[in-house]
Design an enzyme around this catalytic site. Structure first.
Site, PDB file in Angstrom:
ATOM      1  N   GLY A  22       0.826  -1.186   0.000  1.00  0.00           N
ATOM      2  CA  GLY A  22       0.000   0.000   0.000  1.00  0.00           C
ATOM      3  C   GLY A  22       0.863   1.239   0.000  1.00  0.00           C
ATOM      4  O   GLY A  22       2.083   1.174   0.195  1.00  0.00           O
ATOM      5  N   THR A  25       0.785   7.569   3.534  1.00  0.00           N
ATOM      6  CA  THR A  25       0.523   8.968   3.183  1.00  0.00           C
ATOM      7  C   THR A  25       0.892   9.941   4.292  1.00  0.00           C
ATOM      8  O   THR A  25       0.489  11.108   4.265  1.00  0.00           O
ATOM      9  CB  THR A  25      -0.964   9.166   2.808  1.00  0.00           C
ATOM     10  OG1 THR A  25      -1.791   8.811   3.926  1.00  0.00           O
ATOM     11  CG2 THR A  25      -1.340   8.341   1.591  1.00  0.00           C
ATOM     12  N   ASP A  53      -2.943   3.866   2.863  1.00  0.00           N
ATOM     13  CA  ASP A  53      -2.911   3.948   4.328  1.00  0.00           C
ATOM     14  C   ASP A  53      -2.889   5.414   4.736  1.00  0.00           C
ATOM     15  O   ASP A  53      -1.982   6.161   4.365  1.00  0.00           O
ATOM     16  CB  ASP A  53      -1.665   3.238   4.868  1.00  0.00           C
ATOM     17  CG  ASP A  53      -1.622   3.264   6.385  1.00  0.00           C
ATOM     18  OD1 ASP A  53      -2.272   2.399   6.999  1.00  0.00           O
ATOM     19  OD2 ASP A  53      -0.962   4.161   6.954  1.00  0.00           O
ATOM     20  N   TYR A  58      -2.781  12.820   9.927  1.00  0.00           N
ATOM     21  CA  TYR A  58      -1.883  13.230   8.836  1.00  0.00           C
ATOM     22  C   TYR A  58      -2.328  14.546   8.188  1.00  0.00           C
ATOM     23  O   TYR A  58      -1.603  15.093   7.363  1.00  0.00           O
ATOM     24  CB  TYR A  58      -1.820  12.144   7.751  1.00  0.00           C
ATOM     25  CG  TYR A  58      -1.266  10.814   8.197  1.00  0.00           C
ATOM     26  CD1 TYR A  58      -0.676  10.655   9.453  1.00  0.00           C
ATOM     27  CD2 TYR A  58      -1.340   9.701   7.369  1.00  0.00           C
ATOM     28  CE1 TYR A  58      -0.180   9.421   9.859  1.00  0.00           C
ATOM     29  CE2 TYR A  58      -0.836   8.467   7.769  1.00  0.00           C
ATOM     30  CZ  TYR A  58      -0.270   8.332   9.013  1.00  0.00           C
ATOM     31  OH  TYR A  58       0.211   7.111   9.411  1.00  0.00           O
ATOM     32  N   HIS A 143      -4.223   9.850  29.307  1.00  0.00           N
ATOM     33  CA  HIS A 143      -5.597   9.627  29.734  1.00  0.00           C
ATOM     34  C   HIS A 143      -5.788   8.135  29.997  1.00  0.00           C
ATOM     35  O   HIS A 143      -5.380   7.295  29.187  1.00  0.00           O
ATOM     36  CB  HIS A 143      -6.564  10.089  28.632  1.00  0.00           C
ATOM     37  CG  HIS A 143      -8.012   9.930  28.976  1.00  0.00           C
ATOM     38  ND1 HIS A 143      -8.645  10.716  29.909  1.00  0.00           N
ATOM     39  CD2 HIS A 143      -8.954   9.088  28.493  1.00  0.00           C
ATOM     40  CE1 HIS A 143      -9.916  10.369  29.985  1.00  0.00           C
ATOM     41  NE2 HIS A 143     -10.129   9.379  29.142  1.00  0.00           N
ATOM     42  N   ASN A 170       0.654  -0.847  16.734  1.00  0.00           N
ATOM     43  CA  ASN A 170       1.625  -0.711  17.818  1.00  0.00           C
ATOM     44  C   ASN A 170       1.215  -1.473  19.078  1.00  0.00           C
ATOM     45  O   ASN A 170       1.582  -1.090  20.187  1.00  0.00           O
ATOM     46  CB  ASN A 170       1.846   0.774  18.150  1.00  0.00           C
ATOM     47  CG  ASN A 170       2.430   1.539  16.986  1.00  0.00           C
ATOM     48  OD1 ASN A 170       3.508   1.223  16.499  1.00  0.00           O
ATOM     49  ND2 ASN A 170       1.701   2.542  16.514  1.00  0.00           N
ATOM     50  N   PRO A 221       8.797   0.177   6.253  1.00  0.00           N
ATOM     51  CA  PRO A 221       9.388  -1.069   5.751  1.00  0.00           C
ATOM     52  C   PRO A 221      10.740  -0.864   5.086  1.00  0.00           C
ATOM     53  O   PRO A 221      11.440  -1.839   4.802  1.00  0.00           O
ATOM     54  CB  PRO A 221       8.354  -1.564   4.738  1.00  0.00           C
ATOM     55  CG  PRO A 221       7.700  -0.322   4.242  1.00  0.00           C
ATOM     56  CD  PRO A 221       7.625   0.589   5.443  1.00  0.00           C
ATOM     57  N   PHE A 275       6.307  10.426  -1.737  1.00  0.00           N
ATOM     58  CA  PHE A 275       5.616  11.420  -2.552  1.00  0.00           C
ATOM     59  C   PHE A 275       6.380  11.659  -3.853  1.00  0.00           C
ATOM     60  O   PHE A 275       6.101  12.608  -4.580  1.00  0.00           O
ATOM     61  CB  PHE A 275       5.447  12.731  -1.781  1.00  0.00           C
ATOM     62  CG  PHE A 275       4.473  12.630  -0.626  1.00  0.00           C
ATOM     63  CD1 PHE A 275       3.414  11.732  -0.656  1.00  0.00           C
ATOM     64  CD2 PHE A 275       4.603  13.441   0.493  1.00  0.00           C
ATOM     65  CE1 PHE A 275       2.514  11.638   0.392  1.00  0.00           C
ATOM     66  CE2 PHE A 275       3.705  13.360   1.550  1.00  0.00           C
ATOM     67  CZ  PHE A 275       2.655  12.459   1.503  1.00  0.00           C
ATOM     68  N   GLU A 282       8.720   2.634  -8.412  1.00  0.00           N
ATOM     69  CA  GLU A 282       9.794   1.683  -8.111  1.00  0.00           C
ATOM     70  C   GLU A 282       9.394   0.735  -6.982  1.00  0.00           C
ATOM     71  O   GLU A 282       9.616  -0.472  -7.058  1.00  0.00           O
ATOM     72  CB  GLU A 282      11.054   2.446  -7.718  1.00  0.00           C
ATOM     73  CG  GLU A 282      12.229   1.565  -7.306  1.00  0.00           C
ATOM     74  CD  GLU A 282      13.375   2.378  -6.755  1.00  0.00           C
ATOM     75  OE1 GLU A 282      13.648   2.276  -5.537  1.00  0.00           O
ATOM     76  OE2 GLU A 282      13.998   3.130  -7.536  1.00  0.00           O
TER      77      GLU A 282
END
Length: 325
Positions: A22, A25, A53, A58, A143, A170, A221, A275, A282
């Site tokens: 994927g 972003t 993703d 973001y 929290h 995570n 990755p 980006f 590639e």
């Protein structure tokens, strides 16, 4: 299963499927020009990516959603061809905030549903307007959160048709067990998004997740960036590793392509962020070769158990350092 550029999805435990590669972003909103995420997602879809993703945090889901909708409108893809992953941020763990937060993402994307929605981190920040709440001295405002209650709110979102699959990010074994052993569990987490690459191969967590029907989605990755504000600079540049360089030459590929291929051959989903149009293309060119068993074993041997370290993980770094346990 033979992986191809046109067919590289693997099944999830809930009957859905997820493409093995994927486009990540993530972008610093202060340094990324407007329209960058839009153009990158368009190029990715045109290249053959079907997995995007993203996250509310973001600050670019409006651009990502526009790109997806435009590529649907021009006939390149149908909505069902695209797999979008969104994330529940730390300030929205209270159950009453979960659905409104997902609905905000859907409104921003202008989509009717997301394919995967995940708890971004097992810890919670103080709810409020600030995504990164600090006190007057600059300390993070955490929290107390009940992950099981948060999960039940996510299950209700799935039942309402706002999301196809549910996952986490995570989470270590102990945190996964909290969900898996929850009384009255309706929907198991289908995925766990964690850092995963040749320098941090996650063998124990990978095996535990396999035993429980949970797919590992590997972020970073290609190793880490070199931003000292949030990256562990003790980790050497992975893409310059001598072994990876030699394997890349053997297959007439780049070290990045070798790293991505290594994970997908292990059934680990990869979401490299780029980006750059050239890099986006590639990174996708990993389905015309495969690593030998010997090369896979050699790359596994590079594991150094080195991971990124976000500043706000400091108070619980012990639990996160054990992500591989």
């Amino acid at each position: 299963m033979e992986l191809t550029a046109e067919s590289h999805s693997i099944p999830l435990s809930d009957g859905n499927s997820i493409p093995l590669i994927g486009l990540g972003t993530y972008a610093d909103p202060h340094e990324t020009p407007k329209g960058t995420a839009y153009e990158s997602v368009k190029i990715a879809i045109e290249t053959g990516y079907r997995h995007i993703d993203g996250a509310l945090i973001y600050y670019n889901e409006h651009e990502v959603g526009q790109a997806i909708r435009d590529k649907i409108a021009d006939g390149t893809v149908k909505r069902e061809d695209i797999f979008y992953c969104g994330k529940l941020w730390n300030t929205f763990h209270p159950p009453e905030l979960v659905r409104p937060t997902l609905e905000k993402t859907l409104t921003t994307l202008q989509l009717d549903y997301v394919d995967l929605y995940i708890i971004e981190l097992p810890m919670a920040f103080k709810p409020g307007d600030e995504f990164y709440p600090n006190d007057e001295s600059g300390k993070w405002l955490y929290h107390e959160t009940d992950l099981c209650a948060t999960w039940e709110a996510l299950e209700a979102c799935k039942d309402a048709g706002l999301v196809k699959s549910l996952g986490v990010s995570n989470f270590n074994k102990r945190q996964l067990e909290l969900i898996l052993n929850k009384p009255g569990l309706k929907h198991k987490p289908v995925s766990n998004q964690v850092e995963c690459h040749p320098y941090f191969t996650q063998p124990k967590l990978l095996e535990y997740c396999r035993q429980n029907g949970i797919v590992i989605v590997g972020y970073s990755p290609l190793g880490t960036s070199r931003d000292p504000s949030w990256v562990n600079l003790k980790c050497p540049p992975m893409l310059e590793d001598d072994l990876l360089v030699s394997i890349a030459k053997k297959y007439n590929k780049t070290t990045a392509q070798v790293c991505l291929r290594f994970n997908v051959q292990r059934g680990v989903v990869v979401i490299p962020k780029s980006f750059s149009p050239a890099r986006i293309k590639e990174n996708f060119e990993i389905f015309d070769f495969s690593l030998s068993d010997a090369d896979m074993k050699a790359v596994e041997g590079l594991n150094k158990n080195i991971l990124l370290k976000f500043s706000f993980w400091g108070h619980t770094s012990g639990s996160f350092e054990k992500t591989a346990q």
